[in-house]
Scaffold this motif. Structure first.
Motif, short mmCIF file in Angstrom:
data_model
loop_
_atom_site.label_atom_id
_atom_site.label_comp_id
_atom_site.label_asym_id
_atom_site.label_seq_id
_atom_site.Cartn_x
_atom_site.Cartn_y
_atom_site.Cartn_z
N ALA A 78 0.83 -1.21 0.00
CA ALA A 78 0.00 0.00 0.00
C ALA A 78 0.87 1.26 0.00
CB ALA A 78 -0.94 -0.01 1.21
N ALA A 79 1.97 1.22 0.76
CA ALA A 79 2.87 2.38 0.82
C ALA A 79 3.53 2.63 -0.54
CB ALA A 79 3.94 2.16 1.90
N LEU A 80 3.90 1.56 -1.24
CA LEU A 80 4.51 1.72 -2.57
C LEU A 80 3.51 2.30 -3.57
CD1 LEU A 80 6.65 -1.53 -2.89
CD2 LEU A 80 7.43 0.79 -2.34
N ALA A 81 2.26 1.89 -3.47
CA ALA A 81 1.23 2.45 -4.35
C ALA A 81 0.99 3.92 -4.00
CB ALA A 81 -0.06 1.65 -4.23
N PHE A 82 1.06 4.24 -2.72
CA PHE A 82 0.82 5.59 -2.21
C PHE A 82 1.96 6.54 -2.58
CE2 PHE A 82 1.08 8.54 1.49
CZ PHE A 82 -0.16 9.14 1.36
N TRP A 83 3.23 6.09 -2.44
CA TRP A 83 4.41 6.91 -2.71
C TRP A 83 5.50 6.01 -3.29
CZ3 TRP A 83 4.93 11.77 -3.57
CH2 TRP A 83 6.18 12.40 -3.50
#
Length: 159
Positions: A130-135
């Motif tokens: 989720a963090a990689l998709a977010f940033w």
């Protein structure tokens, strides 16, 4: 995606940014946050952000750190990514949260008591995706370091 966000993603993935940002961005964030009485967090113009206040792991003194965060809509909490801009060491605030998980954040001008929990295993893997998709620059940060970047979930707690 706005051009300023595309530019920020590109610039923040560089090694030069990783060297300069930890010295410049937090100082600017703290100053603007203080001057606006908690209404403005400069870095939050790119990513959502909080001011984390947690006791120092060794000193026990309150430490205030401006951080990007990923709001967790499902739980009403927040995820903090201990990327340290892709620098070799874990950021100090992560050691502070490990030692003293009860902390406080300032989120959009509101002081909120929170409890931090280090994410591990499948829960960490899902949060990391989720963090990689977010940033997406988080992937560049992880690629530059041997350590596993720490992820924390913050949940509201009673004062």
């Amino acid at each position: 995606m706005p051009p300023r966000v595309r530019l920020a993603r590109k610039v923040s993935s560089t090694r030069a940014f990783a060297k300069a940002a930890p010295h410049v961005i937090p100082a600017l964030d703290r100053a603007v946050h203080r001057l606006t009485r908690g209404r403005v967090l400069l870095s939050a113009q790119m990513l959502p952000g909080v001011i984390l206040t947690v006791r120092g792991a060794r000193s026990g003194l309150p430490r205030r750190t401006p951080l990007a965060c990923m709001p967790d809509g499902a739980s009403g909490g927040w995820v903090l990514v201990g990327s340290n801009f892709g620098r070799p060491r874990h950021p100090a605030w992560t050691a502070n949260l490990l030692a003293h998980p009860d902390a406080e954040i300032n989120w959009r001008g509101e002081d909120i008591a929170v409890r931090a929990r280090l994410l591990t295993g499948e829960e960490r893997a899902a949060a990391w995706e989720a963090a990689l998709a977010f940033w997406p620059p988080y992937a560049a940060y992880q690629a530059r370091v041997d350590r596993e970047i720490r992820l924390f979930h913050l949940e509201r707690r009673a004062r």
